[in-house]
Design an enzyme around this catalytic site. Structure first.
Site, short mmCIF file in Angstrom:
data_model
loop_
_atom_site.label_atom_id
_atom_site.label_comp_id
_atom_site.label_asym_id
_atom_site.label_seq_id
_atom_site.Cartn_x
_atom_site.Cartn_y
_atom_site.Cartn_z
N HIS A 69 21.23 30.78 -7.80
CA HIS A 69 21.30 32.23 -7.64
C HIS A 69 20.12 32.93 -8.31
CE1 HIS A 69 25.93 31.66 -7.24
NE2 HIS A 69 25.33 31.62 -6.07
N LYS A 111 23.53 25.22 1.19
CA LYS A 111 23.73 24.37 2.37
C LYS A 111 25.19 24.37 2.72
CE LYS A 111 21.02 21.61 4.82
NZ LYS A 111 19.59 21.87 4.94
N SER A 367 12.69 31.20 9.19
CA SER A 367 13.98 31.90 8.98
C SER A 367 13.76 33.16 8.15
CB SER A 367 14.96 31.00 8.24
OG SER A 367 15.63 30.14 9.13
N1 GLU Z 1 18.25 23.53 7.86
C1 GLU Z 1 16.86 23.80 7.66
C2 GLU Z 1 16.37 23.12 6.38
O1 GLU Z 1 16.94 22.16 5.93
C3 GLU Z 1 16.55 25.29 7.73
C4 GLU Z 1 17.21 26.14 6.71
C5 GLU Z 1 17.02 27.64 6.95
O2 GLU Z 1 16.29 28.02 7.83
O3 GLU Z 1 17.63 28.40 6.20
O4 GLU Z 1 15.35 23.46 5.85
#
Ligand code: GLU
Length: 476
Positions: A69, A111, A367
């Site tokens: 965080h 995640k 992203s």
């Molecule tokens: N799942 C992807 C990674 O492991 C993208 C994560 C995202 O875009 O927040 O980096």
């Protein structure tokens, strides 16, 4: 090697990530409490929910882990796989924290995981699972544009992200920033151009940087540059396909592709698009015209090549197959594809490993651009495109007048053009991957004791995270 439970055996994925952290921490002088705060998972949410399927009621297990965080929101993909576990999601969330720090994306790591085999479910069932999982996240305040922002990962795609957005928006009517609650969405749902191919493109940019310098290529016996390098790719999913495609476009020869149904090799090269079309038609990469079938797909990784790109899941190169790996460079497009023991074996053989925590950061980088686009409610490039175009046009007219030379219409269109969204996304991604590589490289070369790029990457990431705690006054 010992496990957390005291038994002897290979390290768990999360222990493996922490081993990399500890190796880097040896080069840093931060107080132990600060280092512990950085490496610990801050919040772990485990949930079980019932779903009605064609087979009756099932109870599905899911997790969302917020590793850090130190910045808000937290960020990281959601994985659908039958083998997902809490420990695995923790490891992946931790990697996200270091990854975001490395590429200066202002998020903490997170995640998610849902323990299902997506192939066993219909689209309707997957939608129900996704919407229910999202509702569980909403209930516990584990999702939101300023809280925690999921994205695609193994087993999920833009389709699932659209369901997540729609579910979140229905629970938050009128929330004008709702689209920023998840990234990797289809364009019509607020996605950004270039996100689908971003991780693969980032892998290509990272590899290009790592292979550019003749001095760095000498120890692995390769010439600088990507042209004519032979490449083997494991996984022809979104990341593997795009990484292979961009490498092929840069002049690499793709000599082997491994998928779960088997592998194919051809020393003369495999056309990635043709293989993908063949797989779409026959449901398998096997029997691709001109290629040799390798029914045991892990054996493909052991074939001779310059660059091996594991782009599937973790723990693919282990103490068992590492001694037989012939690649000079392993480019970790997947998260955690090399176990700790395998890493030591490859290092002893002089293999150059380009670490996941850097190399696959292109996805989260783009992203971030999508999140910015959603919060600003305007397509990237919309305000400046025409202005830039007419400014370039005026410069060209002036040059033409002064030199008495005219440009053709084609030349003029090429030069006097403002940036579209895709131009800006790709330029931002390229800049990010180059800058991060240079920072990691500096850490690597600054101290001869720093053994490898992974340790250097963790040093760079830890330093950046430590600063935010120190400047907050939480640690001295
Ligand atoms: N799942 C992807 C990674 O492991 C993208 C994560 C995202 O875009 O927040 O980096």
């Amino acid at each position: 090697m010992s496990q957390a439970d005291g038994t002897n055996g290979p390290l768990s994925f999360f222990e493996n990530v922490n081993r990399s952290f500890d190796r880097a921490a040896r080069f840093l002088t931060y107080p132990e409490g600060l280092l512990t705060q950085i490496r610990t998972c801050n919040s772990v949410y485990a949930v079980q929910f019932p779903i009605r399927t064609r087979h009756g009621y099932e109870v599905i297990a899911g997790w969302r882990v917020q590793h850090s965080h130190h910045k808000a929101p937290c960020k990281g993909g959601i994985r659908y796989a039958p083998v997902v576990s809490e420990q695995e999601v923790q490891a992946l969330a931790a990697l996200m924290t270091y990854k975001c720090a490395l590429v200066d994306v202002p998020f903490g790591g997170a995640k998610g995981g849902v323990q299902i085999d997506p192939k066993r479910y219909s689209v309707d069932e997957l939608e129900r699972i996704t919407r229910r999982y999202t509702a569980e996240l909403i209930k516990k305040n584990f999702i939101g544009p300023g809280i925690d922002v999921p994205a695609p990962d193994y087993g999920t795609s833009g389709r699932e992200m659209a369901w997540i957005f729609d579910t979140y928006a229905s629970f938050h009517p009128g929330q004008i920033d709702a689209a920023a609650c998840v990234t990797g969405k289809p364009i019509s749902q607020g996605g950004v151009q270039g996100r689908v191919e971003a991780t693969g493109r980032g892998v290509y940019f990272g590899l290009r940087e790592a292979c550019e310098n003749a001095e760095d290529m000498k120890p692995v016996g390769l010439s600088p540059g990507l042209a004519d390098k032979t490449v083997i790719v494991q996984g022809l999913g979104n990341v593997g396909y795009h990484a292979a495609k961009f490498c092929q476009e840069a002049g690499c020869r793709i000599v082997g592709i491994a998928e779960y149904e088997g592998g194919i090799v051809n020393a003369r090269g495999l056309d990635v698009d043709a293989v993908r079309a063949h797989r779409a038609q026959t449901q398998s990469i096997l029997d691709f015209p001109g290629a040799e079938n390798v029914p045991q797909s892990p054996a493909v990784l052991e074939r001779a090549c310059d660059i091996l790109i594991p782009a599937a899941l973790e723990n693919q190169i282990t103490a068992t197959n590492a001694p037989r790996i012939q690649a000079k460079i392993v480019a970790e497009a997947a998260n955690g594809p090399i176990t700790a023991q395998a890493e030591d074996i490859l290092a002893a053989k002089g293999v150059l490993i380009i670490p996941d925590v850097y190399l696959n950061a292109g996805g989260v980088t783009v992203s971030y651009f999508e999140w910015l686009k959603n919060l600003s409610h305007v397509q990237l490039g919309r305000m400046g495109k025409r202005f830039d175009q007419s400014a370039f046009d005026k410069i060209l007219h002036t040059v033409e007048r002064l030199t008495d030379k005219g440009l053709s219409e084609g030349e003029r269109r090429e030069v006097a053009r403002g940036a579209d969204e895709i131009d800006l996304v790709n330029s931002g991604l390229e800049e990010t991957m180059i800058t991060a590589y240079r920072q990691i490289y500096e850490e690597w070369r600054a101290d001869t004791q720093v053994p490898d790029l992974r340790t250097a990457a963790f040093i760079s990431a830890i330093k950046k995270i430590a600063v935010s705690y120190i400047e907050l006054g939480i640690f001295p």
